[in-house]
Design a protein around this motif. Structure first.
Motif, PDB file in Angstrom:
ATOM      1  N   VAL A 199      63.847  97.458  56.222  1.00 49.19           N
ATOM      2  CA  VAL A 199      62.286  97.404  55.548  1.00 49.19           C
ATOM      3  C   VAL A 199      62.056  96.432  54.979  1.00 49.19           C
ATOM      4  CG1 VAL A 199      61.588  99.497  53.775  1.00 49.19           C
ATOM      5  CG2 VAL A 199      63.679  99.974  55.420  1.00 49.19           C
ATOM      6  N   LYS A 200      63.062  95.713  54.314  1.00 50.55           N
ATOM      7  CA  LYS A 200      63.013  94.503  53.612  1.00 50.55           C
ATOM      8  C   LYS A 200      62.259  92.837  54.555  1.00 50.55           C
ATOM      9  CE  LYS A 200      65.915  95.255  49.690  1.00 50.55           C
ATOM     10  NZ  LYS A 200      66.660  94.217  48.895  1.00 50.55           N
ATOM     11  N   ALA A 201      63.286  93.318  54.968  1.00 52.57           N
ATOM     12  CA  ALA A 201      62.552  92.003  56.415  1.00 52.57           C
ATOM     13  C   ALA A 201      60.827  92.533  56.789  1.00 52.57           C
ATOM     14  CB  ALA A 201      63.390  92.055  57.815  1.00 52.57           C
ATOM     15  N   GLY A 202      60.688  93.663  57.037  1.00 57.62           N
ATOM     16  CA  GLY A 202      59.410  94.465  57.623  1.00 57.62           C
ATOM     17  C   GLY A 202      58.159  94.159  56.422  1.00 57.62           C
ATOM     18  N   GLY A 203      58.860  94.531  55.008  1.00 60.15           N
ATOM     19  CA  GLY A 203      57.962  94.208  54.406  1.00 60.15           C
ATOM     20  C   GLY A 203      57.408  92.267  54.014  1.00 60.15           C
ATOM     21  N   MET A 204      58.600  91.732  54.730  1.00 57.84           N
ATOM     22  CA  MET A 204      58.905  90.000  54.675  1.00 57.84           C
ATOM     23  C   MET A 204      57.722  89.837  55.632  1.00 57.84           C
ATOM     24  SD  MET A 204      59.870  88.537  52.038  1.00 57.84           S
ATOM     25  CE  MET A 204      60.387  87.092  51.697  1.00 57.84           C
ATOM     26  N   LEU A 205      57.563  90.577  57.073  1.00 58.77           N
ATOM     27  CA  LEU A 205      57.170  90.202  57.628  1.00 58.77           C
ATOM     28  C   LEU A 205      55.426  90.076  57.978  1.00 58.77           C
ATOM     29  CD1 LEU A 205      58.074  90.580  61.999  1.00 58.77           C
ATOM     30  CD2 LEU A 205      55.910  91.830  61.142  1.00 58.77           C
ATOM     31  N   LEU A 206      54.955  91.542  57.129  1.00 61.67           N
ATOM     32  CA  LEU A 206      53.755  91.709  56.591  1.00 61.67           C
ATOM     33  C   LEU A 206      53.337  90.762  55.368  1.00 61.67           C
ATOM     34  CD1 LEU A 206      54.255  95.834  56.180  1.00 61.67           C
ATOM     35  CD2 LEU A 206      52.813  94.649  57.934  1.00 61.67           C
ATOM     36  N   LEU A 207      54.069  90.540  54.812  1.00 62.40           N
ATOM     37  CA  LEU A 207      53.998  89.727  53.726  1.00 62.40           C
ATOM     38  C   LEU A 207      53.414  88.301  54.365  1.00 62.40           C
ATOM     39  CD1 LEU A 207      53.842  89.447  50.814  1.00 62.40           C
ATOM     40  CD2 LEU A 207      56.210  88.217  50.673  1.00 62.40           C
ATOM     41  N   GLY A 208      54.048  87.604  55.664  1.00 62.30           N
ATOM     42  CA  GLY A 208      53.870  86.114  56.322  1.00 62.30           C
ATOM     43  C   GLY A 208      52.297  86.614  57.188  1.00 62.30           C
ATOM     44  N   ALA A 209      52.552  87.606  57.075  1.00 61.71           N
ATOM     45  CA  ALA A 209      50.914  87.937  58.304  1.00 61.71           C
ATOM     46  C   ALA A 209      49.831  87.859  56.929  1.00 61.71           C
ATOM     47  CB  ALA A 209      50.903  89.310  58.620  1.00 61.71           C
ATOM     48  N   LEU A 210      50.175  88.412  56.042  1.00 59.87           N
ATOM     49  CA  LEU A 210      48.387  88.944  54.730  1.00 59.87           C
ATOM     50  C   LEU A 210      48.310  87.347  54.750  1.00 59.87           C
ATOM     51  CD1 LEU A 210      47.164  89.979  53.044  1.00 59.87           C
ATOM     52  CD2 LEU A 210      48.128  90.021  51.529  1.00 59.87           C
ATOM     53  N   ILE A 211      49.943  86.124  54.208  1.00 59.30           N
ATOM     54  CA  ILE A 211      49.481  84.732  54.361  1.00 59.30           C
ATOM     55  C   ILE A 211      48.852  83.724  55.365  1.00 59.30           C
ATOM     56  CG2 ILE A 211      50.617  82.552  53.495  1.00 59.30           C
ATOM     57  CD1 ILE A 211      50.601  84.818  51.449  1.00 59.30           C
ATOM     58  N   GLY A 212      49.382  84.357  56.428  1.00 61.24           N
ATOM     59  CA  GLY A 212      48.248  83.628  57.830  1.00 61.24           C
ATOM     60  C   GLY A 212      46.863  84.405  57.651  1.00 61.24           C
ATOM     61  N   THR A 213      46.383  85.570  56.787  1.00 60.56           N
ATOM     62  CA  THR A 213      45.194  85.302  56.848  1.00 60.56           C
ATOM     63  C   THR A 213      43.984  84.534  55.867  1.00 60.56           C
ATOM     64  OG1 THR A 213      44.697  86.698  55.307  1.00 60.56           O
ATOM     65  CG2 THR A 213      44.987  87.459  57.574  1.00 60.56           C
ATOM     66  N   VAL A 214      44.990  84.137  55.113  1.00 53.95           N
ATOM     67  CA  VAL A 214      44.812  82.629  54.024  1.00 53.95           C
ATOM     68  C   VAL A 214      43.134  82.210  54.599  1.00 53.95           C
ATOM     69  CG1 VAL A 214      44.950  81.336  52.216  1.00 53.95           C
ATOM     70  CG2 VAL A 214      46.205  83.612  52.678  1.00 53.95           C
ATOM     71  N   GLY A 215      42.588  81.708  54.344  1.00 54.39           N
ATOM     72  CA  GLY A 215      41.153  80.463  55.051  1.00 54.39           C
ATOM     73  C   GLY A 215      40.269  80.532  55.325  1.00 54.39           C
ATOM     74  N   THR A 216      39.186  79.912  56.760  1.00 55.48           N
ATOM     75  CA  THR A 216      38.849  80.868  57.275  1.00 55.48           C
ATOM     76  C   THR A 216      38.451  82.062  58.011  1.00 55.48           C
ATOM     77  OG1 THR A 216      37.541  78.305  55.976  1.00 55.48           O
ATOM     78  CG2 THR A 216      36.291  79.498  57.548  1.00 55.48           C
ATOM     79  N   ASP A 217      38.078  82.252  58.033  1.00 54.82           N
ATOM     80  CA  ASP A 217      37.871  83.178  59.425  1.00 54.82           C
ATOM     81  C   ASP A 217      37.954  83.143  60.559  1.00 54.82           C
ATOM     82  OD1 ASP A 217      37.707  85.379  60.463  1.00 54.82           O
ATOM     83  OD2 ASP A 217      35.809  86.469  60.034  1.00 54.82           O
ATOM     84  N   VAL A 218      37.906  83.413  62.138  1.00 59.56           N
ATOM     85  CA  VAL A 218      37.793  82.169  62.863  1.00 59.56           C
ATOM     86  C   VAL A 218      36.250  82.582  63.273  1.00 59.56           C
ATOM     87  CG1 VAL A 218      39.056  80.912  63.928  1.00 59.56           C
ATOM     88  CG2 VAL A 218      39.387  83.689  63.837  1.00 59.56           C
TER      89      VAL A 218
ATOM     90  N   PHE B 283      56.279  94.036  46.614  1.00 61.11           N
ATOM     91  CA  PHE B 283      56.048  94.334  47.796  1.00 61.11           C
ATOM     92  C   PHE B 283      54.135  94.988  47.443  1.00 61.11           C
ATOM     93  CE2 PHE B 283      59.636  93.563  50.335  1.00 61.11           C
ATOM     94  CZ  PHE B 283      59.215  92.481  51.092  1.00 61.11           C
ATOM     95  N   THR B 284      54.521  96.116  46.717  1.00 65.82           N
ATOM     96  CA  THR B 284      53.643  97.054  46.530  1.00 65.82           C
ATOM     97  C   THR B 284      52.413  95.678  46.332  1.00 65.82           C
ATOM     98  OG1 THR B 284      55.166  98.839  46.095  1.00 65.82           O
ATOM     99  CG2 THR B 284      52.675  98.947  45.031  1.00 65.82           C
ATOM    100  N   VAL B 285      52.856  95.806  43.992  1.00 66.65           N
ATOM    101  CA  VAL B 285      51.825  95.002  43.519  1.00 66.65           C
ATOM    102  C   VAL B 285      50.846  93.880  44.346  1.00 66.65           C
ATOM    103  CG1 VAL B 285      51.362  92.719  41.889  1.00 66.65           C
ATOM    104  CG2 VAL B 285      53.267  94.799  41.648  1.00 66.65           C
ATOM    105  N   VAL B 286      52.016  92.892  45.726  1.00 67.98           N
ATOM    106  CA  VAL B 286      50.685  92.574  46.498  1.00 67.98           C
ATOM    107  C   VAL B 286      50.148  93.112  47.579  1.00 67.98           C
ATOM    108  CG1 VAL B 286      51.111  90.335  48.026  1.00 67.98           C
ATOM    109  CG2 VAL B 286      52.728  90.412  46.659  1.00 67.98           C
ATOM    110  N   GLY B 287      50.762  93.774  48.228  1.00 63.86           N
ATOM    111  CA  GLY B 287      49.440  95.060  48.839  1.00 63.86           C
ATOM    112  C   GLY B 287      48.459  95.559  48.266  1.00 63.86           C
ATOM    113  N   LEU B 288      48.443  96.455  47.366  1.00 61.14           N
ATOM    114  CA  LEU B 288      47.408  96.458  46.589  1.00 61.14           C
ATOM    115  C   LEU B 288      46.556  95.217  45.628  1.00 61.14           C
ATOM    116  CD1 LEU B 288      48.927  99.081  43.272  1.00 61.14           C
ATOM    117  CD2 LEU B 288      47.970  99.345  45.959  1.00 61.14           C
ATOM    118  N   ALA B 289      47.220  94.018  45.222  1.00 60.72           N
ATOM    119  CA  ALA B 289      46.574  92.882  44.802  1.00 60.72           C
ATOM    120  C   ALA B 289      45.416  92.621  45.994  1.00 60.72           C
ATOM    121  CB  ALA B 289      46.928  91.800  44.131  1.00 60.72           C
ATOM    122  N   GLY B 290      46.203  92.241  47.018  1.00 61.28           N
ATOM    123  CA  GLY B 290      45.768  91.430  48.393  1.00 61.28           C
ATOM    124  C   GLY B 290      44.398  92.859  49.212  1.00 61.28           C
TER     125      GLY B 290
END
Lengths: 499, 154
Positions: free
Chosen positions: A167-186, B16-23
């Motif tokens: 579950v945590k690995a999944g969370g980290m993966l989503l976090l990475g995907a979110l950071i990946g969206t930072v910047g100018t949208d193509v 995770f929850t806080v980042v998800g909510l903020a994002g």
């Protein structure tokens, strides 16, 4: 035969004096850094990236590949001699390898690992040369919907093989995907999550983050344990395996290579899985299973061949599909992108010399490792003995200079520090860092392919289930997820991981 | 203090929850679009919903089963290493590579020594910063000046 003309083309480029030299330097420096306890291949590649900035793309990739093999080999050396595996892949090697070292057979364990790796490397190179063109044909027919599902599968596999909580690995993966969206949208040029900071308009540089996560954060974590004190290294006597040793290692090497070659193809990272699977298999087929854990040579030969074969074949999904199988491949891929080469089916058609030279140099690199590392073992042992307290400031210097020379930007250095701090906290919270990096690299690709697929299907989400390949990938992804959530499977997985 | 409150599961779940909510909140400012033409807000929203789900699951699991582990942070290496890096980054442009790497090593050496050992750290800092200049400044043609503008050179 196409395969031979391909290899010939690659050899022609790879054996140019400069490229041979880059390969040699890569192998040597890779081993040098790889034998340092606590530094795995990912950190090694990140730290040594600056060495390649001034080379042409082919030279840079050849050197990086050399660094990768060197680092892997170096990691096995430390796990055998001091039981401090630098990477998860060589955790299994440490079990029997270190036992052998305690019995004074450390040299033989190292030789076994070298022969096994060389055999696996050779087989892996041939497999790449054989399968890459076929896969490329196939990859050219891949539509956005297939690509999306394939990447999703890769991400699911990467969290399934992560050690620790899925579950945590999944969370980290989503976090990475979110950071990946930072910047100018193509598509629309919209600035996402940039907060008006100019340096973020082009997104966060993945290499900078990897340096922070695998350079800085891992250093802080290593400092918890190797605070001080000397590292005891077992003595090495003979490097020559006896006839019986050779008989004992032959079959495990072949079986390990087979397992590794297949699992390495798995998008999402098979090397770790391969080494565990090979160990489990050898223990099962062995006539003397009670020897395992007490210095069985098969317990070194199998997993070492398996992880090397997997390391080799993991280039295939990266080169043909543009899907990195692990963080090391993600780094290689970002180096290629930095040089204006986008990995994927078109690369092999457009830049055959580059791809085949890389493939050929993999084999040359493996041969160099075999020829150099056994004679140089005395030197590696001396390096293993350097106390960590003298070592880590040098690692920090490599991190800051590496990051700065990427874009000559002080902002990047701050990003690295923040990544290092948060990465360490994540590690302490039991969250793995590798899924984050894969999520960050694959997230934007996932988004683009999803957009394209839905555009082509006029907004019909069923497109992901109508294309056979996409459907197969999605079903596999779901099965893997379900299997890992089922308590019985999870228990076995945990047992294997602990073992 | 309840045991689950500061466990690794609860804390990572909360993060995770806080980042998800903020994002997710920020993503509502980006155009969502339709399925056929996904806008720039579409994908981030999906990711953030996933993050919140993972976060809440972790918190819930931690409260219900109490399997979370207590979190221990090695404060000394953490702070000292980061301090060394910040010193480097702040000083590297004005003072140049030589002095800033010297200070980086001098400060970060404190992570391993308790109490701090001056002689060893100074020697280590000198050796490493000089070899760094030779390797990166002279051999690899690194862009950073060896002596920065504050020391009278450009």
């Amino acid at each position: 035969m196409e395969i031979f003309s391909n290899i010939a083309l690659g050899m022609e480029t790879a054996v140019s004096p400069f490229n041979l030299f880059y390969c040699l330097i890569g192998c040597l420096v890779g081993t040098l850094v790889g034998v340092l306890p606590g530094i795995g291949p990912t950190a090694t590649i990140a730290l040594l990236l600056p060495l390649t900035y001034q080379l042409d793309p082919i030279g840079a990739l050849i050197m990086l590949a050399g660094i990768y093999y060197g680092a892997q080999y170096g990691g096995s050396t430390t796990s055998i001699l001091v039981k401090l595996p630098g990477q998860p892949e060589s955790v299994v090697t440490a079990i029997d390898g270190y036992e052998m070292a305690k019995q004074g057979r450390g040299g033989i364990a190292l030789a076994t690992s070298a022969y096994g790796s060389f055999f696996a490397g050779t087989a892996g190179t041939l497999l790449i040369a054989f399968f890459a063109p076929i896969l490329t044909e196939f990859a050219l027919q891949i539509r956005p919907a297939d690509n999306f599902s394939l990447m999703l599968l890769a991400l699911v596999v990467s969290i399934a093989v992560a050690h620790g909580s899925i579950v945590k690995a999944g969370g980290m993966l989503l976090l990475g995907a979110l950071i990946g969206t930072v910047g100018t949208d193509v598509n629309e040029g919209m600035h996402r999550y940039t907060f008006g900071i100019m340096n973020l308009y082009d997104g966060v540089d993945i290499v900078v983050l990897v340096m922070g996560l695998f350079g800085v954060a891992e250093t802080i974590r290593a400092l918890e344990t190797h605070m001080s004190g000397k590292i005891a290294v077992e003595k090495i006597t003979s490097l020559m395996p006896t006839k019986k040793d050779i008989r004992d290692m032959a079959n495990p090497i072949v079986r390990g290579t087979g397992i590794g070659a297949v699992l390495g193809l798995l998008p999402g990272g098979g090397a770790l899985l391969a080494s565990f699977a090979s160990y489990a298999l050898e223990k099962r087929v062995s006539k003397t299973p009670e020897q395992f854990g007490k210095g069985a040579i098969a317990g070194v030969a199998g997993p070492e061949s398996a992880n090397n074969a997997a390391a080799q074949t993991s280039f295939i999904p990266m080169l043909t599909l543009g899907i990195p199988a692990n963080v090391v491949m993600a780094m290689m891929m970002s180096v290629m992108i930095m040089r204006g080469i986008t990995p994927g089916p078109s690369v092999i058609a457009e830049q055959p010399a580059l791809v085949w030279a890389l493939v050929a140099s993999m084999w040359i690199g493996n041969a160099m490792l075999l020829a150099l590392n056994l004679p140089l073992i005395g030197m590696w042992v001396k390096i293993v003995r350097i106390p960590y307290e003298l070592m880590y400031p040098a690692i920090l210097i490599l991190c800051v200079i590496g990051v700065y020379s990427l874009n000559n930007s002080v902002f990047d250095l701050y990003v690295m520090i923040v990544a290092g701090a948060l990465g360490y906290l994540a590690l302490r919270l039991g969250c793995e860092l590798a899924p984050f990096v894969l999520g960050m690299l694959l997230g934007p690709l996932l988004e683009v392919n999803m957009q394209r697929a839905l555009l082509l299907s006029r907004g019909d989400p069923l497109v992901f289930f109508q294309r056979p390949m996409s459907l197969v990938c999605l079903i596999m992804a779901v099965l893997i997820l379900v299997a890992n959530v089922l308590p019985s499977v999870r228990r076995t997985r945990d047992e294997v991981m602990i073992e | 203090m309840k045991r689950w409150l500061l466990s690794d599961d609860t804390l990572s779940g909360a993060a995770f929850t806080v980042v998800g909510l903020a994002g997710g909140f920020l993503a509502t400012g980006y155009r969502l679009g339709t399925l056929q033409r996904m806008g720039p807000g579409f994908f981030p929203i999906i990711v953030c919903v996933g993050l919140v789900a993972v976060g809440l699951f972790l918190i819930a699991r931690s409260i219900v089963s109490g399997t979370g582990e207590p979190v221990g942070i090695a404060l000394r290496p953490f702070l000292v290493v980061l301090a060394g890096l910040v010193v480097f980054v702040m000083l590297v442009e004005p003072l140049g590579l030589l002095i800033s790497t010297f200070l980086l090593v001098l400060v970060s050496a404190g992570a391993a020594y308790e109490p701090y050992r001056w002689r060893r750290s100074v020697i280590l800092a000198a050796v490493l910063s000089i070899s760094c200049i030779i390797l990166f400044g002279l051999l690899l043609g690194q862009q950073l000046p060896i002596f920065g503008p504050w020391l009278g050179r450009g």
